[in-house]
Design a protein around this motif. Structure first.
Motif, mmCIF file in Angstrom:
data_model
loop_
_atom_site.group_PDB
_atom_site.id
_atom_site.type_symbol
_atom_site.label_atom_id
_atom_site.label_comp_id
_atom_site.label_asym_id
_atom_site.label_seq_id
_atom_site.Cartn_x
_atom_site.Cartn_y
_atom_site.Cartn_z
ATOM 1 N N HIS A 1 -2.387 23.542 1.945
ATOM 2 C CA HIS A 1 -3.482 22.572 1.915
ATOM 3 C C HIS A 1 -3.743 22.228 0.448
ATOM 4 N N VAL A 2 -3.636 20.956 0.120
ATOM 5 C CA VAL A 2 -3.680 20.496 -1.263
ATOM 6 C C VAL A 2 -4.842 19.535 -1.445
ATOM 7 N N ASP A 3 -5.695 19.812 -2.438
ATOM 8 C CA ASP A 3 -6.738 18.868 -2.835
ATOM 9 C C ASP A 3 -6.145 17.886 -3.841
ATOM 10 N N VAL A 4 -6.216 16.611 -3.521
ATOM 11 C CA VAL A 4 -5.672 15.566 -4.384
ATOM 12 C C VAL A 4 -6.815 14.918 -5.146
ATOM 13 N N ASN A 5 -6.673 14.826 -6.452
ATOM 14 C CA ASN A 5 -7.648 14.126 -7.292
ATOM 15 C C ASN A 5 -6.888 13.511 -8.460
ATOM 16 N N VAL A 6 -6.474 12.258 -8.298
ATOM 17 C CA VAL A 6 -5.705 11.554 -9.325
ATOM 18 C C VAL A 6 -6.643 10.598 -10.039
ATOM 19 N N ILE B 1 0.838 -1.204 0.000
ATOM 20 C CA ILE B 1 0.000 0.000 0.000
ATOM 21 C C ILE B 1 0.871 1.253 0.000
ATOM 22 N N LEU B 2 1.925 1.248 0.806
ATOM 23 C CA LEU B 2 2.810 2.407 0.859
ATOM 24 C C LEU B 2 3.414 2.713 -0.504
ATOM 25 N N GLU B 3 3.804 1.675 -1.212
ATOM 26 C CA GLU B 3 4.447 1.901 -2.499
ATOM 27 C C GLU B 3 3.445 2.346 -3.552
ATOM 28 N N LEU B 4 2.218 1.825 -3.503
ATOM 29 C CA LEU B 4 1.179 2.305 -4.417
ATOM 30 C C LEU B 4 0.811 3.750 -4.105
ATOM 31 N N ASP B 5 0.709 4.077 -2.822
ATOM 32 C CA ASP B 5 0.429 5.448 -2.404
ATOM 33 C C ASP B 5 1.526 6.387 -2.908
ATOM 34 N N ALA B 6 2.778 5.977 -2.754
ATOM 35 C CA ALA B 6 3.903 6.809 -3.196
ATOM 36 C C ALA B 6 3.842 7.055 -4.694
ATOM 37 N N GLU B 7 3.522 5.997 -5.461
ATOM 38 C CA GLU B 7 3.481 6.144 -6.911
ATOM 39 C C GLU B 7 2.309 7.019 -7.346
ATOM 40 N N ALA B 8 1.142 6.809 -6.734
ATOM 41 C CA ALA B 8 -0.042 7.580 -7.127
ATOM 42 C C ALA B 8 0.099 9.062 -6.786
ATOM 43 N N LEU B 9 0.746 9.362 -5.658
ATOM 44 C CA LEU B 9 0.829 10.745 -5.171
ATOM 45 C C LEU B 9 2.186 11.380 -5.417
ATOM 46 N N ALA B 10 3.011 10.774 -6.274
ATOM 47 C CA ALA B 10 4.383 11.257 -6.475
ATOM 48 C C ALA B 10 4.422 12.718 -6.918
ATOM 49 N N GLU B 11 3.554 13.082 -7.841
ATOM 50 C CA GLU B 11 3.563 14.459 -8.346
ATOM 51 C C GLU B 11 3.205 15.446 -7.239
ATOM 52 N N HIS B 12 2.260 15.093 -6.392
ATOM 53 C CA HIS B 12 1.878 15.976 -5.289
ATOM 54 C C HIS B 12 3.002 16.090 -4.264
ATOM 55 N N THR B 13 3.699 14.992 -3.996
ATOM 56 C CA THR B 13 4.807 15.041 -3.047
ATOM 57 C C THR B 13 5.919 15.940 -3.573
ATOM 58 N N THR B 14 6.218 15.834 -4.854
ATOM 59 C CA THR B 14 7.224 16.717 -5.451
ATOM 60 C C THR B 14 6.802 18.177 -5.332
ATOM 61 N N GLY B 15 5.524 18.454 -5.553
ATOM 62 C CA GLY B 15 5.032 19.825 -5.423
ATOM 63 C C GLY B 15 5.186 20.363 -4.012
ATOM 64 N N ILE B 16 4.933 19.519 -3.017
ATOM 65 C CA ILE B 16 5.100 19.935 -1.621
ATOM 66 C C ILE B 16 6.565 20.278 -1.341
ATOM 67 N N ILE B 17 7.472 19.429 -1.796
ATOM 68 C CA ILE B 17 8.898 19.668 -1.539
ATOM 69 C C ILE B 17 9.352 20.976 -2.202
ATOM 70 N N ARG B 18 8.882 21.219 -3.397
ATOM 71 C CA ARG B 18 9.270 22.458 -4.093
ATOM 72 C C ARG B 18 8.694 23.706 -3.422
ATOM 73 N N TRP B 19 7.599 23.528 -2.696
ATOM 74 C CA TRP B 19 6.971 24.658 -1.992
ATOM 75 C C TRP B 19 7.718 25.037 -0.712
ATOM 76 N N LEU B 20 8.494 24.162 -0.150
ATOM 77 C CA LEU B 20 9.067 24.369 1.175
ATOM 78 C C LEU B 20 9.904 25.646 1.253
ATOM 79 N N PRO B 21 9.774 26.407 2.341
ATOM 80 C CA PRO B 21 10.559 27.638 2.521
ATOM 81 C C PRO B 21 11.973 27.325 3.027
ATOM 82 N N LEU B 22 12.775 26.745 2.154
ATOM 83 C CA LEU B 22 14.127 26.334 2.524
ATOM 84 C C LEU B 22 15.120 27.473 2.338
#
Length: 289
Positions: A217-222, A28-49
């Motif tokens: 806050h991100v709405d996810v709809n894949v 499940i974790l790996e399917l979740d990671a694959e399905a939401l990969a684009e959203h996770t990348t977007g979150i990382i790019r948003w970070l105030p680093l």
């Protein structure tokens, strides 16, 4: 990270049952990671680093969704991946080798509900996705992360609004609204064990000494059409939920759910073209002053 972690962690038992549950959860974790990969990348790019992080800790790393997404964005970084499941960490290490980044990944087996934490270094970024609401004493853990971070370091808390929904509300035709009833049963069970699910982590982060610099806050709809990962994710996730809530459902709902989970039957989830991954993700970026 806790013994009760439903998304990224496994119960601390031994034997075949534990191994099977660990493997099912890893899938499940790996399917979740694959399905939401684009959203996770977007979150990382948003970070105030403030520049690219060099030392990262991924708390409740599971099989590495956050670890590898972070390394994709910061390839020079070194990540310490922490989890309480040996099986998950073994998969993570194997994936690191396959990707050729094993020199940048260290795994640590630990339960952060314990009073004493292992040495995790002095990171400039700590990432915790889908994990802090499972902690028995989140306030203590947040203070520990604060003290762990380098001055000016960033702590990122990512939480999902419960388990994703996959079916339209009109489905299945003979039991519309089934998925909402299934999840409502699960929520009733979880409420006793996960009182911090859905919490606003901003005040708790401030109480732990952090300065909250951003919320997202991100709405996810894949959409599932043409994306077989969504069907497999729906199947595995609802199989797991069924195991928890079967006794809570009425006979007609349980029968309808079983028809959806029957991969060889005409009503199988895998035969539907109207699936999607629908959820909300909330992110808090908090800095150690």
């Amino acid at each position: 990270m806790t013994r009760a972690h439903a998304q990224h962690q496994s119960h601390d038992h031994h034997g075949h049952d534990h191994h099977d549950a660990d493997s099912a959860q890893a899938e499940i974790l790996e399917l979740d990671a694959e399905a939401l990969a684009e959203h996770t990348t977007g979150i990382i790019r948003w970070l105030p680093l403030h520049g690219s992080p060099r030392q990262i800790v991924d708390l409740a790393a599971g099989t590495g969704a956050g670890t590898f997404a972070l390394l994709d964005q910061f390839p020079e970084a070194h990540v310490t991946a922490v989890d309480t499941s040996p099986g998950h960490l073994r998969r993570l290490s194997e994936k690191a080798c396959a990707r050729g980044v094993d020199g940048h990944v260290r795994t640590v087996l630990a339960d952060l509900d314990e009073a004493t934490w292992p040495d995790l270094g002095t990171p400039d970024l700590v990432w915790a996705s889908g994990s802090v609401h499972h902690l028995a004493d989140p306030g203590r853990a947040l203070r520990a992360v604060h003290d762990l971070l380098a001055p000016g370091g960033l702590f990122v808390v990512v939480e999902m609004a419960g388990l994703p929904r996959f079916l339209p509300t009109t489905a299945p035709a003979d039991r519309p609204g089934l998925e909402d009833r299934v999840h409502a049963a699960g929520d009733r069970l979880h409420a006793r064990h996960l009182p911090h699910r859905g919490a606003d982590w901003g005040p708790m982060l401030a109480a732990a000494g952090f300065v909250v610099e951003g919320e997202l806050h991100v709405d996810v709809n894949v959409e599932g059409a043409g994306n077989p990962v969504v069907g497999r994710y729906a199947l595995h996730a609802l199989q797991r939920v069924r195991g928890a809530v079967a006794a809570e459902l009425d006979r007609e709902d349980l029968a309808a759910l079983d028809r959806l989970l029957d991969v060889d039957g005409p009503h199988s989830l895998l035969r539907r073209d109207d699936l999607a991954v629908r959820t909300k993700r909330s992110v808090w970026a908090a800095r150690r002053a």
